[in-house]
Design a protein around this motif. Structure first.
Motif, short mmCIF file in Angstrom:
data_model
loop_
_atom_site.label_atom_id
_atom_site.label_comp_id
_atom_site.label_asym_id
_atom_site.label_seq_id
_atom_site.Cartn_x
_atom_site.Cartn_y
_atom_site.Cartn_z
N ILE A 186 0.54 -1.03 -0.01
CA ILE A 186 -0.29 -0.22 0.03
C ILE A 186 1.17 1.72 -0.09
O ILE A 186 0.63 2.59 -0.87
CB ILE A 186 -0.69 -0.48 1.14
CG1 ILE A 186 -1.57 -0.98 0.78
CG2 ILE A 186 -2.05 1.09 1.46
CD1 ILE A 186 -2.89 -1.14 -0.46
N GLY A 187 2.30 1.17 0.58
CA GLY A 187 2.96 2.62 -0.19
C GLY A 187 3.70 2.32 1.55
O GLY A 187 3.64 4.07 1.91
N VAL A 188 2.87 2.36 2.65
CA VAL A 188 2.49 3.03 4.12
C VAL A 188 4.12 2.90 4.24
O VAL A 188 4.70 3.80 5.29
CB VAL A 188 1.97 2.09 5.46
CG1 VAL A 188 1.72 3.42 6.56
CG2 VAL A 188 0.22 2.97 4.58
N SER A 189 4.67 1.59 4.37
CA SER A 189 5.74 1.63 5.10
C SER A 189 6.72 2.56 4.38
O SER A 189 8.08 2.81 4.96
CB SER A 189 7.22 0.13 4.49
OG SER A 189 6.60 0.38 3.29
N HIS A 217 -9.76 5.46 3.30
CA HIS A 217 -9.10 5.30 1.80
C HIS A 217 -9.16 5.69 1.21
O HIS A 217 -7.95 5.67 0.09
CB HIS A 217 -10.86 4.28 1.45
CG HIS A 217 -11.34 2.78 2.03
ND1 HIS A 217 -11.42 2.80 3.20
CD2 HIS A 217 -10.05 1.65 2.21
CE1 HIS A 217 -11.44 1.94 3.85
NE2 HIS A 217 -10.27 1.05 3.27
N GLU A 218 -9.61 7.48 1.10
CA GLU A 218 -9.06 8.77 0.55
C GLU A 218 -6.94 9.02 1.30
O GLU A 218 -6.50 9.22 0.13
CB GLU A 218 -9.42 10.31 0.62
CG GLU A 218 -11.12 10.05 0.68
CD GLU A 218 -12.21 11.27 0.45
OE1 GLU A 218 -11.69 11.73 1.27
OE2 GLU A 218 -12.52 11.19 -1.11
N GLU A 219 -6.79 8.78 2.18
CA GLU A 219 -5.69 8.74 2.52
C GLU A 219 -4.71 8.06 1.99
O GLU A 219 -3.77 8.63 1.31
CB GLU A 219 -5.70 8.65 4.25
CG GLU A 219 -5.52 9.05 5.23
CD GLU A 219 -5.18 10.64 5.11
OE1 GLU A 219 -4.40 11.03 4.52
OE2 GLU A 219 -5.23 11.22 6.11
N LEU A 220 -5.60 6.77 1.66
CA LEU A 220 -4.13 5.55 0.60
C LEU A 220 -4.48 5.97 -0.55
O LEU A 220 -3.29 5.37 -1.62
CB LEU A 220 -5.01 4.67 1.40
CG LEU A 220 -5.38 3.14 2.71
CD1 LEU A 220 -5.88 2.60 2.76
CD2 LEU A 220 -3.76 3.32 3.44
N THR A 221 -5.66 6.03 -0.97
CA THR A 221 -5.66 6.90 -2.51
C THR A 221 -4.72 8.40 -2.83
O THR A 221 -3.98 8.27 -4.03
CB THR A 221 -7.10 6.80 -3.02
OG1 THR A 221 -7.32 8.00 -2.43
CG2 THR A 221 -7.85 5.74 -3.01
N GLU A 281 -0.63 5.91 -7.91
CA GLU A 281 -2.35 5.61 -8.80
C GLU A 281 -2.24 3.92 -8.29
O GLU A 281 -4.03 3.80 -8.70
CB GLU A 281 -1.55 6.06 -9.95
CG GLU A 281 -1.73 7.08 -10.61
CD GLU A 281 -2.71 8.29 -10.56
OE1 GLU A 281 -3.59 7.15 -10.80
OE2 GLU A 281 -3.53 9.20 -10.41
N GLU A 282 -1.64 3.05 -8.35
CA GLU A 282 -1.71 2.14 -8.15
C GLU A 282 -2.97 1.95 -6.55
O GLU A 282 -4.14 1.16 -6.67
CB GLU A 282 -0.30 0.79 -7.51
CG GLU A 282 0.00 1.05 -8.12
CD GLU A 282 1.17 1.81 -8.23
OE1 GLU A 282 1.38 2.43 -8.08
OE2 GLU A 282 1.73 1.93 -9.46
N ASN A 283 -3.19 2.37 -5.92
CA ASN A 283 -3.74 2.58 -4.77
C ASN A 283 -5.05 3.23 -5.33
O ASN A 283 -6.24 2.82 -5.04
CB ASN A 283 -3.63 3.33 -3.39
CG ASN A 283 -2.48 2.53 -2.66
OD1 ASN A 283 -2.16 1.51 -2.96
ND2 ASN A 283 -1.55 3.37 -1.88
N ARG A 284 -5.27 4.32 -5.56
CA ARG A 284 -6.15 4.39 -6.30
C ARG A 284 -7.12 4.08 -6.81
O ARG A 284 -8.00 3.96 -7.15
CB ARG A 284 -5.66 5.96 -7.27
CG ARG A 284 -7.25 6.87 -7.60
CD ARG A 284 -6.24 8.15 -8.73
NE ARG A 284 -5.37 8.97 -8.21
CZ ARG A 284 -4.79 9.23 -7.06
NH1 ARG A 284 -6.09 9.84 -5.69
NH2 ARG A 284 -3.75 10.06 -7.35
#
Length: 172
Positions: A102-105, A139-143, A147-150
């Motif tokens: 997800i890209g959080v790391s 989920h908007e935080e993640l998007t 682009e992958e998360n979006r």
């Protein structure tokens, strides 16, 4: 605590002079997020400023996208106030994989060891349930991360936006 071989879902919290300590246990899902967000964000808005936020994943087995979104929002708010990221401790392979995917790391600090956690912590999770608005915010935080998360969360976010639009129309 185990129930029939499964670690019970729980989140614990405690503050000390060293910072805010959060412990994730079992499967961390949207059910536990509203109260955690309320408590953590309220503390961020209070004085004195927090020195650090530590989240221990040693007993966590899984986390859903709502919890991942909450981590992004918490990190964003803490970093804006302190200039430092939150610290995730003892992240196992499953949770680490989710954080990377997800890209959080890339946003947080991750470590195998950290300060000692308080022995007695308050258990959260008996507060309000996650609303459609809460889920959409997470989920908007993640998007916003990629682009992958979006693409990954587009159906869910559009469904939630639609539901909120209907709810708003019905209230008028």
């Amino acid at each position: 605590m185990r129930k029939g071989g499964i670690v019970e879902e729980a989140v614990f919290i405690k503050e000390s002079e060293a910072g805010l300590f959060i412990r994730a246990q079992g499967h961390i899902t949207a059910q536990l997020c509203p109260e955690l967000k309320s408590r953590a964000f309220s503390r961020l808005d209070a004085e004195p400023p927090l020195k650090a936020i530590y989240i221990d994943f040693e007993a966590a087995e899984y986390m859903d996208s709502t919890f991942l979104g909450l981590l992004v929002g918490l990190n964003k708010r803490f970093k804006a106030l302190s200039g430092r990221p939150i610290t995730l401790l003892r992240v196992n392979a499953t949770c680490g994989g989710l954080l990377r995917t997800i890209g959080v790391s890339k946003l947080v600090e991750m470590a195998e060891a950290g300060p000692d956690f308080p022995k007695i912590m308050e258990r959260l999770g008996r507060g309000p349930r996650a609303t459609a608005e809460f889920l959409l915010d997470a989920h908007e935080e993640l998007t916003g991360l990629s682009e992958e998360n979006r693409a990954r969360f587009s159906t869910l976010t559009e469904t939630l936006k639609s539901a909120l639009g209907k709810d708003q129309k019905e209230e008028k």
